[in-house]
Structures are given as C-alpha cells and as structure tokens.
Design a protein around this motif. Structure first.
Motif, short mmCIF file in Angstrom:
data_model
loop_
_atom_site.label_atom_id
_atom_site.label_comp_id
_atom_site.label_asym_id
_atom_site.label_seq_id
_atom_site.Cartn_x
_atom_site.Cartn_y
_atom_site.Cartn_z
N GLN A 42 33.23 48.72 36.79
CA GLN A 42 33.24 50.12 36.34
C GLN A 42 34.22 50.95 37.15
O GLN A 42 34.82 51.90 36.65
CB GLN A 42 31.83 50.71 36.47
N ALA A 43 34.43 50.59 38.41
CA ALA A 43 35.30 51.36 39.30
C ALA A 43 36.79 51.11 39.02
O ALA A 43 37.64 51.86 39.51
CB ALA A 43 34.99 51.02 40.76
N LEU A 44 37.11 50.08 38.23
CA LEU A 44 38.50 49.77 37.93
C LEU A 44 39.06 50.71 36.87
O LEU A 44 38.34 51.23 36.02
CB LEU A 44 38.61 48.33 37.43
N THR A 45 40.37 50.91 36.90
CA THR A 45 41.03 51.65 35.83
C THR A 45 41.14 50.73 34.61
O THR A 45 40.96 49.51 34.71
CB THR A 45 42.43 52.08 36.25
N GLN A 46 41.47 51.32 33.46
CA GLN A 46 41.60 50.52 32.26
C GLN A 46 42.71 49.49 32.40
O GLN A 46 42.58 48.33 31.96
CB GLN A 46 41.90 51.41 31.05
N ALA A 47 43.82 49.89 33.04
CA ALA A 47 44.93 48.95 33.25
C ALA A 47 44.49 47.79 34.13
O ALA A 47 44.86 46.63 33.89
CB ALA A 47 46.12 49.68 33.88
N GLN A 48 43.70 48.09 35.15
CA GLN A 48 43.20 47.03 36.04
C GLN A 48 42.25 46.10 35.31
O GLN A 48 42.26 44.89 35.51
CB GLN A 48 42.51 47.65 37.25
N ARG A 49 41.43 46.67 34.43
CA ARG A 49 40.51 45.83 33.65
C ARG A 49 41.29 44.92 32.70
O ARG A 49 40.94 43.75 32.52
CB ARG A 49 39.55 46.70 32.84
N ASP A 50 42.33 45.47 32.08
CA ASP A 50 43.14 44.66 31.17
C ASP A 50 43.79 43.50 31.91
O ASP A 50 43.83 42.37 31.43
CB ASP A 50 44.23 45.53 30.51
N MET A 51 44.31 43.81 33.11
CA MET A 51 44.93 42.77 33.94
C MET A 51 43.90 41.71 34.33
O MET A 51 44.16 40.51 34.28
CB MET A 51 45.51 43.42 35.19
N LEU A 52 42.72 42.19 34.70
CA LEU A 52 41.65 41.27 35.11
C LEU A 52 41.25 40.37 33.95
O LEU A 52 41.09 39.16 34.12
CB LEU A 52 40.44 42.09 35.57
N LEU A 53 41.12 40.94 32.76
CA LEU A 53 40.72 40.16 31.59
C LEU A 53 41.79 39.12 31.24
O LEU A 53 41.47 37.96 30.96
CB LEU A 53 40.49 41.09 30.40
N SER A 54 43.06 39.54 31.28
CA SER A 54 44.15 38.62 30.97
C SER A 54 44.17 37.45 31.95
O SER A 54 44.30 36.28 31.55
CB SER A 54 45.49 39.37 31.02
N THR A 55 44.00 37.75 33.23
CA THR A 55 44.03 36.70 34.24
C THR A 55 42.82 35.78 34.11
O THR A 55 42.94 34.56 34.21
CB THR A 55 44.05 37.33 35.65
N ALA A 56 41.65 36.37 33.87
CA ALA A 56 40.43 35.58 33.71
C ALA A 56 40.56 34.63 32.51
O ALA A 56 40.11 33.47 32.58
CB ALA A 56 39.23 36.49 33.53
N ARG A 57 41.17 35.09 31.44
CA ARG A 57 41.35 34.23 30.27
C ARG A 57 42.26 33.05 30.59
O ARG A 57 42.02 31.92 30.14
CB ARG A 57 41.95 35.04 29.11
N MET A 58 43.32 33.31 31.39
CA MET A 58 44.21 32.23 31.77
C MET A 58 43.49 31.19 32.62
O MET A 58 43.67 29.98 32.44
CB MET A 58 45.41 32.80 32.54
#
Length: 274
Positions: A42-58
């Motif tokens: 929740q503390a992450l920005t939307q851009a950080q969440r998008d980056m996190l999701l992309s990396t997690a998917r990889m």
C-alpha cells in the motif's frame, strides 16, 4: 483510589517489553519491521507497484520453466537474487514474499550439489581477457565478477523496467548497446537471438569491455587516481558518456539506475582496493 495493585507494575513492564521488541523489529527487519505485506504494498506508488508486478511475473515465469525442466533447486528468494542481483535487497525480499503469498511453491527447494569439475570459466580464458593500458590496475576475472553481479552467471536472465526497456543475458544488455555492437561489427540479431546464444553473449562481452577501455584511455590524465575496473563498471552501468561525466565531475555526476544503484556504488564495488 489510585490503582496500586500488584498487576499495575506488571502491565507497565509488559508494555515496556513490547515497545522494546517492536523497536528491534523495526530496526532489524529490512522490509519495514512489523508492517504486513499489504501495508508495504500500500505504501508503494503506482509506478513502483507496476514495476513490482512486472518483475514478479518474470520471476514466476522463470520458476515455471525451471520446474518444467525438473529443477527444484531454489525458491523464489534465491531465484530473484539470481535474476536481479543488482536490485536492492529489500525489493528482492518483497518480490519473493509476494510470490510466496500469491503463488506458493508446491515443493521444498533442494539445492544442487556444488560442481567439482575444473573447467576454466569462459571469462578466465586468455582470449577473453582484454589488455588494459596499465595491466597492474586490472584484476583478472573482471568480466566474471561483473557477470555474477548482474545475473549470477545466468545467460537467460532478463529484466523489464517501467519505461518498457528490456535487459537480457548474463551481462544484462539493453537493445541500445547491442545495436552499438552490431554497428561496429556489421552484424544483425535480435535481443531474443542474443539471449539464446551464449557464444554471441561472450563475443559481445569481450567487445563491450574493449570498447569501454578505448574510452577510458581516451580520457588520458583525467583518469589518474581512478581504478580501471571501477571505471569499467561505471561505464557498464551508466554508459561511456556517463562514465566520462563521472570522471570529469570528480564523481559529482552520480545518477542511479531504476534499481537504485548509483555510478559511485558500482565504482566502489569493482574498484580494486590497494
């Protein structure tokens, strides 16, 4: 009537203990102390969440390939560290914890036994070593150290950053640097072809360092006092132009990449300590 019963001092003492324990949790836990996973996300920005999701998917996709090949040697935490060695450790742990929560593995990792062969690493072979201007400044095996830092030696490593750029291979080359190589050698290939061809990755790696060395030598006396391997690492991270600015500004030009690693961080990591 004041509450002076026997229970009051005990309650105060228990509260005090809890506060001390919480303080240590917050000080020692790299992912935010007693915060829950949901709180940290929740503390992450939307851009950080998008980056996190992309990396997690990889990472999840890479894990699926490993499992399909019968490789149960590592869990998410180890795989994240292998694929994204330059990433801040707290981010690595957050990605691993997120995957453990949302896509738990159905097995206990069983690390592979260490290799006992004595084959020479490709990066330690004489033909892969680039002669520096001043040999005493360059530590043998720089390419191997760089490879371990970038991908833990994984030729299939890949990372996609928020702006859409993609970095692949053992040294995490972006398309722009691969185009530099193709222009210099009159060759043509895609990033996917490069990623799938370990021999090509070795050729590009050797050319890459030789090309950086030419730039370092071209700076002349401006590089006096600098370690060659440190400057090679700076150029690998920030480009040859970034390395020039780093030297010419005496380190004041010091941007960080998308994973939070600065030019000075990489210089310090690879410079040979006398």
């Amino acid at each position: 009537m004041p509450d002076t019963g026997l229970m009051q001092p005990q309650a105060e003492q228990t509260t005090q203990r809890n506060e001390i324990l919480d303080a240590f949790r917050n000080a020692l836990a790299p992912l935010g102390g007693s915060q829950t996973l949901e709180d940290r996300l929740q503390a992450l920005t939307q851009a950080q969440r998008d980056m996190l999701l992309s990396t997690a998917r990889m990472v999840q996709m890479a894990m699926a390939f490993k499992v399909a090949a019968g490789d149960y040697s590592m869990g998410y935490a180890d795989l994240v560290a292998q694929m994204y060695g330059r990433m801040d450790i707290a981010k690595q742990q957050l990605i691993a914890e997120l995957l453990d929560e949302t896509a738990p593995l159905g097995f206990e990792p069983s690390p592979k036994p260490p290799r006992t062969d004595t084959a020479i690493s490709i990066y330690d072979r004489p033909e892969m070593q680039v002669a520096p201007k001043e040999p005493q400044q360059t530590k043998a095996g720089f390419l191997e150290r760089l490879t371990q830092s970038e991908s833990s030696g994984d030729n299939n490593a890949e990372i996609n950053i928020a702006d859409g750029r993609r970095y692949v291979g053992a040294l995490q080359f972006g398309d722009a640097r691969l185009q530099d190589y193709q222009a210099a050698t009159d060759t043509s290939f895609t990033q996917d072809e490069f990623k799938a061809n370990s021999a090509l990755q070795d050729k590009v790696a050797a050319w890459h360092i030789a090309d950086i060395d030419k730039t370092i030598d071209g700076l002349g006396i401006n590089t006096d006092g600098y370690d060659r391997d440190g400057l090679r690492a700076v150029a690998h991270l920030g480009g040859k132009g970034g390395m020039k600015k780093f030297v010419q500004s005496a380190g004041k030009y010091n941007p960080s990449d998308e994973l939070g690693t600065s030019l000075q961080d990489y210089y310090d990591k690879f410079a040979i300590q006398s």
